[in-house]
Design a protein around this motif. Sequence first.
Motif, PDB file in Angstrom:
ATOM      1  N   TRP A   1     -30.825 -10.184 189.758  1.00 41.47           N
ATOM      2  CA  TRP A   1     -31.866 -11.208 189.854  1.00 41.47           C
ATOM      3  C   TRP A   1     -31.406 -12.589 189.416  1.00 41.47           C
ATOM      4  CZ3 TRP A   1     -32.846 -13.682 185.323  1.00 41.47           C
ATOM      5  CH2 TRP A   1     -32.680 -12.982 184.125  1.00 41.47           C
ATOM      6  N   GLY A   2     -30.286 -12.690 188.770  1.00 38.26           N
ATOM      7  CA  GLY A   2     -29.879 -13.969 188.199  1.00 38.26           C
ATOM      8  C   GLY A   2     -28.544 -14.440 188.699  1.00 38.26           C
ATOM      9  N   ARG A   3     -27.921 -15.255 187.900  1.00 32.72           N
ATOM     10  CA  ARG A   3     -26.671 -15.907 188.273  1.00 32.72           C
ATOM     11  C   ARG A   3     -25.445 -15.109 187.873  1.00 32.72           C
ATOM     12  NH1 ARG A   3     -28.231 -17.778 183.442  1.00 32.72           N
ATOM     13  NH2 ARG A   3     -26.655 -17.502 181.868  1.00 32.72           N
ATOM     14  N   THR A   4     -25.630 -14.068 187.057  1.00 33.83           N
ATOM     15  CA  THR A   4     -24.470 -13.363 186.528  1.00 33.83           C
ATOM     16  C   THR A   4     -23.846 -12.424 187.552  1.00 33.83           C
ATOM     17  OG1 THR A   4     -25.838 -11.603 185.609  1.00 33.83           O
ATOM     18  CG2 THR A   4     -25.318 -13.421 184.153  1.00 33.83           C
ATOM     19  N   MET A   5     -22.533 -12.250 187.420  1.00 31.10           N
ATOM     20  CA  MET A   5     -21.802 -11.300 188.248  1.00 31.10           C
ATOM     21  C   MET A   5     -21.692  -9.971 187.513  1.00 31.10           C
ATOM     22  SD  MET A   5     -18.719 -13.773 189.581  1.00 31.10           S
ATOM     23  CE  MET A   5     -17.901 -13.582 188.032  1.00 31.10           C
ATOM     24  N   LYS A   6     -21.715 -10.043 186.180  1.00 28.17           N
ATOM     25  CA  LYS A   6     -21.565  -8.850 185.367  1.00 28.17           C
ATOM     26  C   LYS A   6     -22.314  -9.071 184.052  1.00 28.17           C
ATOM     27  CE  LYS A   6     -17.927  -6.002 183.313  1.00 28.17           C
ATOM     28  NZ  LYS A   6     -16.486  -5.888 183.106  1.00 28.17           N
ATOM     29  N   SER A   7     -23.032  -8.037 183.609  1.00 23.55           N
ATOM     30  CA  SER A   7     -23.739  -8.108 182.336  1.00 23.55           C
ATOM     31  C   SER A   7     -23.692  -6.725 181.701  1.00 23.55           C
ATOM     32  CB  SER A   7     -25.190  -8.547 182.549  1.00 23.55           C
ATOM     33  OG  SER A   7     -25.854  -8.670 181.316  1.00 23.55           O
ATOM     34  N   VAL A   8     -23.088  -6.646 180.519  1.00 21.23           N
ATOM     35  CA  VAL A   8     -22.916  -5.368 179.839  1.00 21.23           C
ATOM     36  C   VAL A   8     -23.410  -5.510 178.404  1.00 21.23           C
ATOM     37  CG1 VAL A   8     -21.237  -3.634 179.086  1.00 21.23           C
ATOM     38  CG2 VAL A   8     -20.907  -4.822 181.262  1.00 21.23           C
TER      39      VAL A   8
ATOM     40  N   VAL B   1     -36.671  -7.447 184.788  1.00 19.24           N
ATOM     41  CA  VAL B   1     -36.052  -8.720 184.385  1.00 19.24           C
ATOM     42  C   VAL B   1     -35.718  -8.718 182.894  1.00 19.24           C
ATOM     43  CG1 VAL B   1     -36.407 -11.232 184.222  1.00 19.24           C
ATOM     44  CG2 VAL B   1     -37.152  -9.986 186.264  1.00 19.24           C
ATOM     45  N   GLY B   2     -36.524  -8.043 182.091  1.00 13.89           N
ATOM     46  CA  GLY B   2     -36.311  -8.015 180.646  1.00 13.89           C
ATOM     47  C   GLY B   2     -35.091  -7.224 180.198  1.00 13.89           C
ATOM     48  N   ASP B   3     -34.439  -6.535 181.123  1.00 15.45           N
ATOM     49  CA  ASP B   3     -33.202  -5.817 180.821  1.00 15.45           C
ATOM     50  C   ASP B   3     -32.052  -6.640 181.386  1.00 15.45           C
ATOM     51  OD1 ASP B   3     -30.993  -4.165 180.621  1.00 15.45           O
ATOM     52  OD2 ASP B   3     -31.975  -2.425 181.528  1.00 15.45           O
ATOM     53  N   LEU B   4     -31.319  -7.329 180.530  1.00 10.95           N
ATOM     54  CA  LEU B   4     -30.259  -8.226 181.002  1.00 10.95           C
ATOM     55  C   LEU B   4     -29.148  -7.511 181.761  1.00 10.95           C
ATOM     56  CD1 LEU B   4     -29.861 -10.895 178.174  1.00 10.95           C
ATOM     57  CD2 LEU B   4     -30.736 -11.207 180.487  1.00 10.95           C
TER      58      LEU B   4
ATOM     59  N   PRO C   1     -46.185  -7.501 178.506  1.00  9.37           N
ATOM     60  CA  PRO C   1     -45.376  -7.768 179.697  1.00  9.37           C
ATOM     61  C   PRO C   1     -45.418  -9.234 180.111  1.00  9.37           C
ATOM     62  CG  PRO C   1     -47.528  -7.051 180.416  1.00  9.37           C
ATOM     63  CD  PRO C   1     -47.564  -7.140 178.886  1.00  9.37           C
ATOM     64  N   THR C   2     -45.539 -10.157 179.128  1.00  7.53           N
ATOM     65  CA  THR C   2     -45.764 -11.556 179.511  1.00  7.53           C
ATOM     66  C   THR C   2     -44.604 -12.516 179.267  1.00  7.53           C
ATOM     67  OG1 THR C   2     -46.796 -12.020 177.371  1.00  7.53           O
ATOM     68  CG2 THR C   2     -48.261 -11.379 179.180  1.00  7.53           C
ATOM     69  N   GLU C   3     -43.732 -12.213 178.315  1.00  7.80           N
ATOM     70  CA  GLU C   3     -42.688 -13.186 177.999  1.00  7.80           C
ATOM     71  C   GLU C   3     -41.403 -12.510 177.548  1.00  7.80           C
ATOM     72  OE1 GLU C   3     -41.881 -16.771 174.843  1.00  7.80           O
ATOM     73  OE2 GLU C   3     -43.946 -16.405 175.470  1.00  7.80           O
ATOM     74  N   PHE C   4     -40.284 -13.129 177.952  1.00  4.85           N
ATOM     75  CA  PHE C   4     -38.947 -12.650 177.610  1.00  4.85           C
ATOM     76  C   PHE C   4     -38.089 -13.886 177.393  1.00  4.85           C
ATOM     77  CE2 PHE C   4     -34.743 -11.727 179.628  1.00  4.85           C
ATOM     78  CZ  PHE C   4     -34.242 -10.911 178.627  1.00  4.85           C
ATOM     79  N   SER C   5     -37.361 -13.947 176.289  1.00  9.02           N
ATOM     80  CA  SER C   5     -36.502 -15.102 176.009  1.00  9.02           C
ATOM     81  C   SER C   5     -35.121 -14.639 175.556  1.00  9.02           C
ATOM     82  CB  SER C   5     -37.109 -15.973 174.907  1.00  9.02           C
ATOM     83  OG  SER C   5     -38.367 -16.473 175.292  1.00  9.02           O
ATOM     84  N   TYR C   6     -34.133 -15.464 175.874  1.00 11.14           N
ATOM     85  CA  TYR C   6     -32.771 -15.177 175.431  1.00 11.14           C
ATOM     86  C   TYR C   6     -31.999 -16.479 175.269  1.00 11.14           C
ATOM     87  CZ  TYR C   6     -31.504 -15.742 180.378  1.00 11.14           C
ATOM     88  OH  TYR C   6     -31.335 -16.236 181.650  1.00 11.14           O
ATOM     89  N   THR C   7     -30.926 -16.407 174.487  1.00  6.79           N
ATOM     90  CA  THR C   7     -30.027 -17.534 174.273  1.00  6.79           C
ATOM     91  C   THR C   7     -28.640 -17.116 174.738  1.00  6.79           C
ATOM     92  OG1 THR C   7     -31.291 -18.358 172.401  1.00  6.79           O
ATOM     93  CG2 THR C   7     -28.990 -19.081 172.562  1.00  6.79           C
TER      94      THR C   7
END
Length: 128
Positions: A32-39, A23-26, A75-81
Amino acid sequence: MRTSVELEGPIVERPVEDVYAFVGDLENSPRWGRTMKSVKDPGSPDGVGAVFREETRILGEKVESQSEVTRLDPPTEFSYTSRFENGAIERTRIVFTAVDGDTRIDVATEVDIDRFPQVLAPFFSLLV
């Protein structure tokens, strides 16, 4: 306007270190999420400060965004904006908790939505 959502997430039948790494690798967010593409932006650093260009579908419309990793605490927390082309800003914090060898994922999201009618803000934040 700012709205927030906190969700006690699912239990994943994998060790917390494995779930965090995935999950920590966008770039995995389409899985796992809502995105269709992430680069990952090739000019951005690894870890905190990494920037990802993403495509999402919100209410049937393709929306582009830029997400930046703001905190890594393995391995406990990951945050992004995330900053969306429509002006919305989303701040997401994901907490990983070991539960009997498995992992619970809790998500807290705050969304600044200045360009949406107030009545739609809670619905939009759930979609995000």
